[in-house]
Design a protein around this motif. Structure first.
Motif, PDB file in Angstrom:
ATOM      1  N   VAL A  43      -2.955  12.246  30.593  1.00 54.43           N
ATOM      2  CA  VAL A  43      -3.432  13.623  30.523  1.00 54.43           C
ATOM      3  C   VAL A  43      -4.382  13.796  29.350  1.00 54.43           C
ATOM      4  N   ASP A  44      -4.020  13.207  28.209  1.00 54.25           N
ATOM      5  CA  ASP A  44      -4.854  13.336  27.015  1.00 54.25           C
ATOM      6  C   ASP A  44      -6.219  12.698  27.228  1.00 54.25           C
ATOM      7  N   TRP A  76     -10.793  18.973  38.637  1.00 52.00           N
ATOM      8  CA  TRP A  76     -11.428  17.813  37.979  1.00 52.00           C
ATOM      9  C   TRP A  76     -10.365  16.890  37.388  1.00 52.00           C
ATOM     10  N   LEU A  77      -9.377  17.482  36.699  1.00 50.62           N
ATOM     11  CA  LEU A  77      -8.333  16.677  36.070  1.00 50.62           C
ATOM     12  C   LEU A  77      -7.490  15.945  37.105  1.00 50.62           C
ATOM     13  N   ALA A  78      -7.209  16.624  38.222  1.00 49.47           N
ATOM     14  CA  ALA A  78      -6.425  15.986  39.278  1.00 49.47           C
ATOM     15  C   ALA A  78      -7.119  14.726  39.772  1.00 49.47           C
ATOM     16  N   ARG A  79      -8.426  14.834  39.999  1.00 49.69           N
ATOM     17  CA  ARG A  79      -9.184  13.660  40.461  1.00 49.69           C
ATOM     18  C   ARG A  79      -9.186  12.568  39.393  1.00 49.69           C
ATOM     19  N   ALA A  80      -9.400  12.962  38.130  1.00 52.77           N
ATOM     20  CA  ALA A  80      -9.497  11.983  37.041  1.00 52.77           C
ATOM     21  C   ALA A  80      -8.178  11.236  36.853  1.00 52.77           C
ATOM     22  N   ILE A  81      -7.056  11.968  36.897  1.00 53.85           N
ATOM     23  CA  ILE A  81      -5.761  11.325  36.673  1.00 53.85           C
ATOM     24  C   ILE A  81      -5.390  10.447  37.854  1.00 53.85           C
ATOM     25  N   ARG A  82      -5.677  10.906  39.074  1.00 53.52           N
ATOM     26  CA  ARG A  82      -5.411  10.061  40.250  1.00 53.52           C
ATOM     27  C   ARG A  82      -6.233   8.775  40.196  1.00 53.52           C
ATOM     28  N   LYS A  83      -7.512   8.922  39.801  1.00 55.70           N
ATOM     29  CA  LYS A  83      -8.381   7.744  39.707  1.00 55.70           C
ATOM     30  C   LYS A  83      -7.856   6.790  38.647  1.00 55.70           C
ATOM     31  N   GLY A  84      -7.420   7.349  37.505  1.00 57.10           N
ATOM     32  CA  GLY A  84      -6.880   6.501  36.454  1.00 57.10           C
ATOM     33  C   GLY A  84      -5.640   5.758  36.903  1.00 57.10           C
ATOM     34  N   ASN A  85      -4.763   6.440  37.646  1.00 61.23           N
ATOM     35  CA  ASN A  85      -3.544   5.797  38.138  1.00 61.23           C
ATOM     36  C   ASN A  85      -3.862   4.705  39.157  1.00 61.23           C
ATOM     37  N   SER A  86      -4.822   4.982  40.051  1.00 59.08           N
ATOM     38  CA  SER A  86      -5.156   3.979  41.074  1.00 59.08           C
ATOM     39  C   SER A  86      -5.843   2.774  40.446  1.00 59.08           C
TER      40      SER A  86
END
Length: 201
Positions: A130-131, A182-192
């Protein structure tokens, strides 16, 4: 007869004294805003791992120590002070997670946050993820980053954020919705990306 107790000094007066270089004013200020700071700390730690060493009181104390160590910042009012303290708490959590090997996803020390307000499909998100995403967002749009920080970490309402930033509530609501997506996409991308890297190893 006992002398009547002196009424508590208002927060704004103590903030002014602290900004003027009176370090004792910060000590007098803490009890007046302690309940609010504990509430902010509980929101930060809502989804912590069971048995984690940091509790809400400790998080408030760590943020207070950081306030003592730094130079007084310009603060407008009680709400502004609590918002800045919330930002310091986030920094404490991130530093704590990184120092306890939280890069190893799933480690017991890893702190998780209730991210359901940002990611409805995901119940919790790593505080570091998240950070990192919030830092990226703030570089793209500082105002959206501050709105997320005040809503997600500080627990402020749209009206309070609007007053603090000097913008309309409708602008806050619009930016909040855009930032969440935007954050939802960024965190999902980071996890994948992370899962893909782990699969290759």
């Amino acid at each position: 007869m006992h002398e009547p107790q002196e009424p508590a000094k208002p927060v704004t007066e103590l903030l002014a004294r602290w900004q003027g270089g009176d370090r004792l004013a910060l000590e007098e200020l803490l009890p007046l805003v302690y309940t609010e700071l504990r509430g902010v700390a509980r929101r930060h730690l809502r989804r912590e791992r069971p048995g984690h060493t940091l509790q809400s009181a400790a998080l408030v104390n760590e943020a207070y120590l950081r306030l003592i160590e730094q130079r007084p910042f310009e603060t407008k009012n009680r709400m502004h002070f609590v918002a800045v303290a919330s930002r310091l708490m986030r920094q404490v959590l991130v530093d704590h997670a990184r120092s306890h090997g939280a890069a190893k996803r799933g480690a017991e020390q890893t702190i998780h946050l209730d991210a359901s307000m940002i990611l409805p499909q995901v119940q919790a998100a790593d505080v570091i993820a998240v950070d990192d995403a919030l830092k990226d967002l703030s570089r793209l749009d500082e105002q959206q980053g501050r709105i997320v920080e005040m809503r997600f970490f500080g627990g402020l309402s749209n009206e309070e954020i609007a007053q603090f930033l000097g913008i309309s509530s409708s602008t806050v609501k619009r930016d909040w919705n855009v930032a969440k997506a935007w954050l939802a996409r960024a965190i999902r991308k980071g996890n994948s990306d992370e899962q893909g890297a782990m699969a290759e190893n």
